[in-house]
Scaffold this motif. Structure first.
Motif, short mmCIF file in Angstrom:
data_model
loop_
_atom_site.label_atom_id
_atom_site.label_comp_id
_atom_site.label_asym_id
_atom_site.label_seq_id
_atom_site.Cartn_x
_atom_site.Cartn_y
_atom_site.Cartn_z
N GLY A 116 0.74 -1.28 0.00
CA GLY A 116 -0.13 0.13 -0.02
C GLY A 116 0.90 1.18 0.01
N GLY A 117 1.90 1.13 0.42
CA GLY A 117 3.02 2.44 0.45
C GLY A 117 4.58 1.99 0.70
N PRO A 118 4.89 1.08 0.15
CA PRO A 118 6.22 0.46 0.40
C PRO A 118 7.40 1.43 0.45
CG PRO A 118 5.65 -0.14 -1.89
CD PRO A 118 4.62 0.55 -1.26
N MET A 119 8.19 1.35 1.59
CA MET A 119 9.37 2.24 1.83
C MET A 119 10.55 1.26 1.02
SD MET A 119 8.96 3.32 5.79
CE MET A 119 8.90 1.81 6.34
N LEU A 120 11.37 2.13 0.88
CA LEU A 120 12.67 1.50 0.23
C LEU A 120 13.63 2.04 1.09
CD1 LEU A 120 12.39 1.99 -3.51
CD2 LEU A 120 12.00 -0.15 -2.21
N LEU A 121 14.55 1.38 1.61
CA LEU A 121 15.63 1.87 2.50
C LEU A 121 17.20 1.66 2.05
CD1 LEU A 121 14.19 -0.13 5.99
CD2 LEU A 121 13.68 2.30 4.95
N ALA A 122 17.88 2.49 2.76
CA ALA A 122 19.51 2.40 2.70
C ALA A 122 19.80 1.83 3.81
CB ALA A 122 20.04 3.84 2.52
N MET A 123 20.26 0.69 3.44
CA MET A 123 21.03 -0.23 4.47
C MET A 123 22.36 0.14 4.42
SD MET A 123 18.52 -2.57 5.81
CE MET A 123 17.12 -3.46 5.36
N ILE A 124 22.95 0.16 5.68
CA ILE A 124 24.25 0.65 5.99
C ILE A 124 24.98 -0.19 7.00
CG2 ILE A 124 25.83 2.70 6.73
CD1 ILE A 124 23.38 4.65 6.23
N ASN A 125 26.13 -0.50 6.65
CA ASN A 125 27.01 -1.42 7.46
C ASN A 125 27.06 -0.71 9.11
OD1 ASN A 125 29.60 -2.26 8.86
ND2 ASN A 125 29.06 -3.71 7.63
N LEU A 126 26.70 -1.23 9.90
CA LEU A 126 26.61 -0.89 11.34
C LEU A 126 28.09 -0.25 11.62
CD1 LEU A 126 24.58 0.33 13.60
CD2 LEU A 126 25.13 -2.21 14.52
N GLU A 127 29.12 -1.10 11.60
CA GLU A 127 30.33 -0.48 11.73
C GLU A 127 30.95 0.68 11.18
OE1 GLU A 127 32.63 -4.17 11.46
OE2 GLU A 127 31.70 -5.13 13.02
N LYS A 128 30.46 0.68 9.75
CA LYS A 128 30.78 1.79 8.91
C LYS A 128 29.88 2.87 9.50
CE LYS A 128 33.96 0.01 6.39
NZ LYS A 128 35.40 0.34 6.21
N TRP A 129 28.80 2.68 9.63
CA TRP A 129 27.99 3.83 10.19
C TRP A 129 28.39 4.44 11.23
CZ3 TRP A 129 24.12 7.10 8.68
CH2 TRP A 129 23.34 7.80 9.85
N ASN A 130 28.70 3.69 12.39
CA ASN A 130 29.21 4.23 13.52
C ASN A 130 30.59 4.81 13.72
OD1 ASN A 130 27.14 3.24 15.07
ND2 ASN A 130 27.81 1.28 15.52
N ALA A 131 31.21 4.62 12.56
CA ALA A 131 32.92 5.13 12.40
C ALA A 131 32.50 6.54 11.50
CB ALA A 131 33.58 4.39 11.54
N LEU A 132 31.47 6.60 10.97
CA LEU A 132 31.25 7.94 10.09
C LEU A 132 31.15 9.21 11.20
CD1 LEU A 132 30.65 8.12 7.15
CD2 LEU A 132 28.56 8.28 7.48
N PRO A 133 31.66 10.52 10.65
CA PRO A 133 31.53 11.63 11.45
C PRO A 133 29.97 11.88 11.50
CG PRO A 133 33.13 12.06 9.81
CD PRO A 133 32.71 10.41 9.55
#
Length: 362
Positions: A241-258
């Motif tokens: 009915g209203g499907p989202m598309l997500l950006a999936m990000i590696n958690l370790e890379k995300w946490n290390a990102l400024p």
């Protein structure tokens, strides 16, 4: 004070003036290069284009200091292996539909759209403001990923069928390409669900490996050419009915990102989301007219099929929730939120839209 006098007083020459013209923050940004793989072929310029738009906005906002190179399905990994590639660090991020991975856990379906779930606006409101993002990212954490909103197709179509669907009995034994958790609902009605990536649908339908297929809506469906081998086009796609598309990000890379890069990625995802919704709303009406002019036969699903599908979906939701606490948590949250949302929608929005839809045809 005039600009030339300011330069004289401060002792700034041409080099100093140029330094002022270049934002100080841009000079301090670290240089980072990521790769993003998607579940989409390049020919689907709205789905894959959303990922490219997200990468473009990040690059422009950082003066090319943070670059994200996008890859279509099959260039690094197949379209249905995006989650795995992000999880194990093959790539830093991916653009995909969460429900593709329901085989790992049915809870993944809530990151896109649950069958007979809410429309686009309510679904996204739940993710952004109703606790959905927190519930899902806590679940995704066990797969070493986190998510950002990065697209929405709006309500989808019900798909292309070789033969007309006049009753629930017509679904029995039907080999139907249908994505994600909805396939299990169709299975309850006698279908044989098949999960195929976008680029694989047409060959399977042409060869008779499948009898019917759903994808997105008129604009994308026309690009895939499904109308050439299955003329009966049904609506609505109650599973999305209203499907989202997500950006999936590696958690370790995300946490290390400024932190400011994290915020930029989030805002770029919102931009891509709004762009995608507007693109589909602009492109689908024209594409639908072209499909009908080309011989496509438009049908609503018969009411008994809709009612049987709704009953089967609710039964399946209850069955899975009884043994899966993550699914139950997401289901209860989304159900409560969408119930409140629809109590408002039916007051003004539904009445107005129905009136305007009738008037536009007169």
């Amino acid at each position: 004070m005039k600009r030339r006098d300011f330069i004289k007083v401060t002792g700034l020459g041409a080099a100093g003036a140029a330094a002022i013209a270049s934002p100080a923050i841009a000079q301090s940004l670290p240089e980072i290069k990521w790769r993003m793989t998607t579940s989409w072929p390049k020919s689907l310029d709205t789905l894959h284009g959303g990922a490219e738009m997200m990468a473009k906005m990040v690059s422009e906002a950082t003066d090319n200091k943070f670059q994200i190179q996008t890859f279509a399905a099959g260039e690094i990994v197949p379209g249905l292996q995006v989650l795995d590639a992000v999880q194990n660090g093959t790539v830093e991020m991916g653009h995909t539909a969460s429900y593709y991975y329901f085989g790992k856990d049915p809870t993944f379906t809530f990151g896109s759209s649950v069958p007979f779930g809410p429309n686009m606006r309510i679904n996204q409101a739940w993710y952004l403001m109703g606790g959905g993002k927190e519930i899902l990212n806590e679940f995704y954490k066990s797969y070493n990923v986190t998510s950002l909103l990065a697209g929405n197709t709006g309500c989808q179509m019900g798909g292309w069928f070789r033969k007309e669907i006049n009753s629930v009995d017509d679904l029995n034994g039907l080999k139907f390409r249908i994505g994600g958790f909805a396939g299990r609902v169709m299975q309850k009605l006698g279908c044989v669900p098949q999960q195929l990536a976008g680029g694989d649908i047409y060959p399977a339908l042409e060869k008779g490996t499948i009898d019917a297929a759903e994808w997105v809506g008129p604009y994308d469906d026309e690009k895939l050419g499904l109308f050439k081998v299955a003329p009966h086009y049904y609506f609505p796609g109650w599973w999305e009915g209203g499907p989202m598309l997500l950006a999936m990000i590696n958690l370790e890379k995300w946490n290390a990102l400024p932190k400011h890069y994290q915020k930029l990625l989030e805002q770029a995802g919102h931009f891509a989301n709004n762009w995608m919704m507007a693109k589909y709303d602009s492109a689908n009406p024209l594409a639908l007219r072209k499909l009908i002019a080309g011989g496509a036969k438009l049908h609503p699903f018969p009411a008994p099929v809709m009612e049987a599908s709704f009953k089967a979906a609710k039964e399946l939701h209850a069955e899975v929730a009884a043994s899966n606490p993550n699914f139950k948590k997401a289901l209860e949250s989304l159900t409560a939120y969408s119930g409140a949302g629809y109590s408002w929608f039916q007051v003004a929005e539904v009445g107005y839209d129905n009136f305007m839809a009738r008037r536009s045809q007169s």
